[in-house]
Design a protein around this motif. Structure first.
Motif, PDB file in Angstrom:
ATOM      1  N   HIS A 145      -0.254  11.798 -12.412  1.00 53.95           N
ATOM      2  CA  HIS A 145      -0.720  10.992 -11.225  1.00 53.95           C
ATOM      3  C   HIS A 145      -1.022  12.074 -10.122  1.00 53.95           C
ATOM      4  O   HIS A 145      -0.071  13.255  -9.850  1.00 53.95           O
ATOM      5  CB  HIS A 145       0.273  10.305 -10.761  1.00 53.95           C
ATOM      6  CG  HIS A 145       0.042   9.120  -9.685  1.00 53.95           C
ATOM      7  ND1 HIS A 145      -0.743   8.201  -9.966  1.00 53.95           N
ATOM      8  CD2 HIS A 145       0.182   9.361  -8.105  1.00 53.95           C
ATOM      9  CE1 HIS A 145      -0.766   7.452  -8.843  1.00 53.95           C
ATOM     10  NE2 HIS A 145      -0.365   8.178  -7.678  1.00 53.95           N
ATOM     11  N   MET A 181       7.838  14.848  -6.606  1.00 53.16           N
ATOM     12  CA  MET A 181       7.346  13.653  -7.176  1.00 53.16           C
ATOM     13  C   MET A 181       7.362  12.365  -6.273  1.00 53.16           C
ATOM     14  O   MET A 181       8.219  12.227  -5.434  1.00 53.16           O
ATOM     15  CB  MET A 181       8.311  13.148  -8.352  1.00 53.16           C
ATOM     16  CG  MET A 181       8.218  14.240  -9.266  1.00 53.16           C
ATOM     17  SD  MET A 181       9.293  13.802 -10.984  1.00 53.16           S
ATOM     18  CE  MET A 181       7.924  12.835 -11.581  1.00 53.16           C
ATOM     19  N   SER A 182       6.267  11.629  -6.289  1.00 51.58           N
ATOM     20  CA  SER A 182       6.220  10.352  -5.488  1.00 51.58           C
ATOM     21  C   SER A 182       7.061   9.224  -6.188  1.00 51.58           C
ATOM     22  O   SER A 182       7.259   9.284  -7.470  1.00 51.58           O
ATOM     23  CB  SER A 182       4.810   9.963  -5.138  1.00 51.58           C
ATOM     24  OG  SER A 182       4.255   9.607  -6.527  1.00 51.58           O
ATOM     25  N   ARG A 204       4.283  10.764 -10.356  1.00 49.21           N
ATOM     26  CA  ARG A 204       4.987   9.546  -9.817  1.00 49.21           C
ATOM     27  C   ARG A 204       6.151   9.090 -10.942  1.00 49.21           C
ATOM     28  O   ARG A 204       6.093   9.141 -12.157  1.00 49.21           O
ATOM     29  CB  ARG A 204       4.105   8.582  -9.761  1.00 49.21           C
ATOM     30  CG  ARG A 204       4.585   7.084  -9.375  1.00 49.21           C
ATOM     31  CD  ARG A 204       3.446   6.352  -8.620  1.00 49.21           C
ATOM     32  NE  ARG A 204       2.972   6.524  -7.405  1.00 49.21           N
ATOM     33  CZ  ARG A 204       2.096   5.899  -6.582  1.00 49.21           C
ATOM     34  NH1 ARG A 204       1.571   4.780  -7.148  1.00 49.21           N
ATOM     35  NH2 ARG A 204       2.014   6.052  -5.578  1.00 49.21           N
ATOM     36  N   TRP A 249       7.638   5.061  -6.793  1.00 47.59           N
ATOM     37  CA  TRP A 249       6.987   3.689  -6.947  1.00 47.59           C
ATOM     38  C   TRP A 249       8.334   2.897  -7.292  1.00 47.59           C
ATOM     39  O   TRP A 249       9.025   3.027  -8.353  1.00 47.59           O
ATOM     40  CB  TRP A 249       6.107   3.599  -7.828  1.00 47.59           C
ATOM     41  CG  TRP A 249       5.453   2.270  -8.222  1.00 47.59           C
ATOM     42  CD1 TRP A 249       4.362   1.458  -7.430  1.00 47.59           C
ATOM     43  CD2 TRP A 249       5.974   1.276  -9.142  1.00 47.59           C
ATOM     44  NE1 TRP A 249       4.260   0.270  -8.107  1.00 47.59           N
ATOM     45  CE2 TRP A 249       5.298   0.013  -9.006  1.00 47.59           C
ATOM     46  CE3 TRP A 249       7.218   1.108  -9.930  1.00 47.59           C
ATOM     47  CZ2 TRP A 249       5.603  -1.081  -9.635  1.00 47.59           C
ATOM     48  CZ3 TRP A 249       7.232  -0.171 -10.647  1.00 47.59           C
ATOM     49  CH2 TRP A 249       6.562  -1.121 -10.398  1.00 47.59           C
TER      50      TRP A 249
END
Length: 398
Positions: free
Chosen positions: A349, A381-382, A354, A384
């Protein structure tokens, strides 16, 4: 195109002589280096069916470049992190992982059969020093690459691939200084035209169950897909796919415990005709020739053989497998269900990899605090987050 250093020669996986180089490396037990970074990462050549392929060595995924197909996300985002160095110890020289198990592969002849995992909730102990039966199944699945999915796999992952990759993964593991492959039986894909030969190979593989007449009974491990449970006198018969005519006997008290402890797995399996139910069991031979289950744990997987532990993960994976991004399913191993983990990671990603987290209904403050700590520890890292008790699944494309 991937580049490797094989026996001193740099080659790419699309080169005309690549398979020849693999043949020589397999014969010589030479370790190719993946050239995804400057240092190079040692790998090994495996035979999957009749094909030679290069596979990463146990627990080396993090050493590869993030853009490399052999890269694996950080272990601390799943239940694998706490096991490193305790229940799982990597031997770099041998290229194997030594495992410590919290269950036995032998038993006294006077003891009864039919335990359901360890006598702890869900057969899982929050203990980083040993692997439970289900923890071992998770590690086998992880090291087999069966937690990974890309669009390229669509329509190409069947029991044939699962069987070969599980067997290959077991060869890279040891228990009590013995190769796990010597104690593990995975049924080969059944073909009616080869019935007699397959049954002969199965009988030979399971023969250690019936050898010793004195002393502790030898137990073996079996990993297979459950076809059905069938009532028997004073118990249940567990019928495994690809093993026609073969029955595993489970005593009635153990069957009742199995239904209670793995109610979620059984419900997920029963509610979706495309899902698979995977059993891992320690099995013993009886004087009558019947194979009995000594200890058993279950795991539900999707049509693509990706593990799921609840309906929310099932919905999330259904969405993700329709997308083109590579995904890696996180596994709980020995983590309690009251502890967070990255349920899925999208390593490709952009602009950042992610991590996808599912927060269950009723999650307490300790869960939330541990989740915040986990997210804060990975600024690269993002995140969610789907809070299942508050809203529908958030968009995945943001």
């Amino acid at each position: 195109m991937r580049r490797f250093l094989i026996n001193g020669e740099v080659s790419s996986d699309d080169a005309d002589d690549f398979q020849h180089l693999l043949t020589l490396a397999y014969r010589d037990k030479a370790r190719p280096l993946c050239l995804c970074n400057d240092e190079g990462v040692p790998m090994y050549v495996a035979k999957i069916g009749d094909q030679l392929v290069i596979k990463r060595m146990p627990l080396t995924g993090a050493d590869h470049d993030a853009a490399c197909p052999s890269y694996e996300p950080p272990y601390e985002l799943s239940g694998l992190g706490p096991l490193m160095g305790g229940a799982i110890k990597l031997d770099p020289a041998a290229g194997t992982a030594a495992l410590k198990l919290d269950f036995s592969l032998s038993k006294r002849r006077s003891s009864g059969a039919g335990a359901v995992g360890s006598e702890t909730a869900d057969s899982v102990k929050n203990d980083s020093k040993k692997l439970s039966l289900r923890g071992l199944l998770h590690f086998l699945w992880h090291e087999s690459g069966l937690t990974e999915w890309t669009a390229h796999f669509a329509g190409k992952r069947h029991w044939w691939q699962v069987y070969h990759h599980l067997q290959e993964a077991a060869r890279t593991m040891s228990v009590w200084q013995q190769s796990l492959a010597e104690r593990l039986f995975v049924p080969e894909p059944f073909r009616a035209e080869e019935k007699a030969a397959i049954e002969q190979r199965r009988a030979q593989a399971l023969s250690p169950l019936f050898h010793a007449s004195t002393g502790p009974k030898t137990l073996m491990l079996l990993v297979g897909e459950v076809k059905e449970f069938s009532s028997a006198r004073n118990g249940q018969l567990v019928i495994i796919k690809h093993m026609p005519g073969f029955r595993l006997y489970l005593e009635e008290p153990a069957w009742r415990r199995l239904q209670r402890r793995f109610d979620t797995e059984l419900t997920l399996w029963g509610s979706n005709e495309t899902s698979h139910l995977i059993a891992i069991a320690t099995i013993a031979g009886s004087p009558s020739g019947v194979v009995t289950i000594n200890e058993i744990a279950l795991m539900t997987v999707t049509e693509q053989w990706l593990p799921i532990e609840n309906a929310y993960e099932e919905r999330l994976l259904d969405r993700l497998t329709r997308m083109r991004e590579k995904m890696v399913k996180g596994l709980r191993f020995e983590l309690l269900r009251t502890q967070p983990l990255a349920n899925v990671i999208l390593p490709e990603h952009r602009p950042l990899a992610r991590a996808l987290y599912i927060v269950p209904q009723g999650a307490d403050e300790r869960f939330e605090a541990a989740l915040r700590e986990m997210i804060d520890a990975r600024p690269d890292m993002s995140a969610w987050i789907w809070r299942t008790g508050e809203a529908e699944m958030p968009p995945l494309t943001v």
